[in-house]
Design a protein around this motif. Structure first.
Motif, mmCIF file in Angstrom:
data_model
loop_
_atom_site.group_PDB
_atom_site.id
_atom_site.type_symbol
_atom_site.label_atom_id
_atom_site.label_comp_id
_atom_site.label_asym_id
_atom_site.label_seq_id
_atom_site.Cartn_x
_atom_site.Cartn_y
_atom_site.Cartn_z
ATOM 1 N N ALA A 148 2.842 -14.310 49.416
ATOM 2 C CA ALA A 148 2.106 -15.523 49.053
ATOM 3 C C ALA A 148 2.263 -15.800 47.558
ATOM 4 C CB ALA A 148 0.638 -15.387 49.425
ATOM 5 N N HIS A 149 2.266 -14.742 46.753
ATOM 6 C CA HIS A 149 2.468 -14.893 45.309
ATOM 7 C C HIS A 149 3.884 -15.380 45.012
ATOM 8 C CE1 HIS A 149 1.915 -14.161 41.037
ATOM 9 N NE2 HIS A 149 3.067 -13.524 41.020
ATOM 10 N N VAL A 150 4.873 -14.872 45.741
ATOM 11 C CA VAL A 150 6.251 -15.335 45.559
ATOM 12 C C VAL A 150 6.354 -16.832 45.847
ATOM 13 C CG1 VAL A 150 8.586 -15.222 46.531
ATOM 14 C CG2 VAL A 150 7.359 -13.113 45.989
ATOM 15 N N ILE A 151 5.718 -17.277 46.929
ATOM 16 C CA ILE A 151 5.822 -18.680 47.322
ATOM 17 C C ILE A 151 5.094 -19.581 46.324
ATOM 18 C CG2 ILE A 151 5.237 -20.361 49.114
ATOM 19 C CD1 ILE A 151 5.579 -18.051 51.153
ATOM 20 N N LYS A 196 5.990 -27.189 43.265
ATOM 21 C CA LYS A 196 4.901 -26.490 43.943
ATOM 22 C C LYS A 196 5.443 -25.725 45.144
ATOM 23 C CE LYS A 196 1.337 -29.974 42.892
ATOM 24 N NZ LYS A 196 0.316 -30.887 43.499
ATOM 25 N N GLY A 197 4.803 -24.616 45.458
ATOM 26 C CA GLY A 197 5.112 -23.874 46.673
ATOM 27 C C GLY A 197 3.831 -23.601 47.440
ATOM 28 N N SER A 198 3.886 -23.694 48.757
ATOM 29 C CA SER A 198 2.689 -23.485 49.571
ATOM 30 C C SER A 198 2.949 -22.522 50.723
ATOM 31 C CB SER A 198 2.185 -24.816 50.153
ATOM 32 O OG SER A 198 1.075 -24.590 51.006
ATOM 33 N N PRO A 199 2.200 -21.391 50.751
ATOM 34 C CA PRO A 199 2.240 -20.505 51.914
ATOM 35 C C PRO A 199 1.143 -20.823 52.922
ATOM 36 C CG PRO A 199 1.071 -19.423 50.147
ATOM 37 C CD PRO A 199 1.431 -20.814 49.643
ATOM 38 N N GLY A 200 0.356 -21.837 52.627
ATOM 39 C CA GLY A 200 -0.779 -22.177 53.480
ATOM 40 C C GLY A 200 -2.014 -22.415 52.636
ATOM 41 N N ARG A 201 -3.161 -22.511 53.325
ATOM 42 C CA ARG A 201 -4.414 -22.756 52.609
ATOM 43 C C ARG A 201 -5.464 -21.736 53.031
ATOM 44 N NH1 ARG A 201 -5.814 -29.225 52.272
ATOM 45 N NH2 ARG A 201 -4.048 -29.862 50.977
ATOM 46 N N GLY A 202 -6.255 -21.342 52.057
ATOM 47 C CA GLY A 202 -7.366 -20.451 52.362
ATOM 48 C C GLY A 202 -6.911 -19.165 53.025
ATOM 49 N N SER A 203 -7.504 -18.865 54.156
ATOM 50 C CA SER A 203 -7.216 -17.615 54.873
ATOM 51 C C SER A 203 -6.148 -17.781 55.938
ATOM 52 C CB SER A 203 -8.500 -17.074 55.510
ATOM 53 O OG SER A 203 -9.035 -18.019 56.430
ATOM 54 N N HIS A 204 -5.422 -18.893 55.907
ATOM 55 C CA HIS A 204 -4.432 -19.176 56.951
ATOM 56 C C HIS A 204 -3.050 -19.385 56.341
ATOM 57 C CE1 HIS A 204 -7.592 -19.625 59.963
ATOM 58 N NE2 HIS A 204 -8.249 -20.360 59.088
ATOM 59 N N TRP A 205 -2.068 -18.685 56.884
ATOM 60 C CA TRP A 205 -0.676 -18.950 56.538
ATOM 61 C C TRP A 205 -0.262 -20.290 57.145
ATOM 62 C CZ3 TRP A 205 1.961 -15.818 53.264
ATOM 63 C CH2 TRP A 205 1.555 -14.491 53.120
ATOM 64 N N ALA A 206 0.641 -20.975 56.483
ATOM 65 C CA ALA A 206 1.204 -22.200 57.033
ATOM 66 C C ALA A 206 2.170 -21.876 58.171
ATOM 67 C CB ALA A 206 1.944 -22.964 55.951
#
Length: 207
Positions: free
Chosen positions: A28-31, A53-63
């Motif tokens: 998540a940090h890499v993304i 920007k990079g997004s692995p998802g939001r909150g407690s959920h992976w995209a």
């Protein structure tokens, strides 16, 4: 770490990473940080400004589909609306798509169940306007291997681009050359009136 190495890490590690919580996860940090930093370095010779920007998802959920995107701040600052250049990571194969894409969420809000039809029709018109890029960005449709409103919206929102298999990600020179081509197409779309094709309206929006 290079751009290719960052992309490869996401492709290879994301399926297993999703079995753990995203909070504090190294990928998540890499993304969010490492891959955007590498993308900024690759963009440096291209005379921005660019927002990355990079997004692995939001909150407690992976995209379902993580992404790494480049925005012209005069056009868009998020993947919600406008158009932008984005790396999308499909769930069903070890690959990554480089996509010149339309904003998805705004289309879903405005057009509801018909948003996919709307985005595909719009994409077809935009490809015609960018026909001089059809040989260098030949992929006119992508699949992301995941059901759901957003993944299916990303598929429909694609205009043109490229697809890389894992072996392709070792060629940093090619990745950077393709990125420059993608930025050229992005700029051409802006110069040719953006999504609505009205050059004067786009110029006013940029002022």
């Amino acid at each position: 770490m290079s751009l290719g190495h960052a992309l490869r890490r996401i492709v290879e590690e994301y399926p297993l990473a999703r079995t753990d919580p995203p909070a504090g996860h190294p990928l998540a940090h890499v993304i969010r940080k490492g891959a955007p930093d590498e993308l900024r370095r690759a963009l440096a010779p291209l005379d921005g400004p660019f927002l990355v920007k990079g997004s692995p998802g939001r909150g407690s959920h992976w995209a379902a589909v993580p992404w790494l995107a480049v925005f012209d701040p005069a056009v868009a600052t998020s993947a919600t609306r406008g158009y932008y250049l984005v790396y999308l990571f499909p769930a069903h194969r070890e690959a990554v798509h480089l996509s010149l894409a339309q904003g998805t969420v705004a289309a879903i809000r405005e057009h509801g169940p018909r948003s996919g039809e709307y985005l595909r029709a719009s994409g077809a018109r935009l490809r015609e306007r960018l026909s001089d890029f059809s040989d260098v960005l030949p992929v006119s449709a992508i699949t992301l291997g995941s059901a759901g409103e957003l993944p299916e919206g990303y598929e429909a929102a694609h205009i043109l681009g490229l697809t890389y298999d894992l072996a392709d990600l070792g060629d940093e020179r090619r990745l950077r050359a393709d990125l420059a081509t993608g930025i050229a197409a992005y700029r051409a779309l802006k110069a040719r009136g953006g999504l609505d094709g009205n050059v004067s309206a786009q110029c006013r929006a940029d002022q």
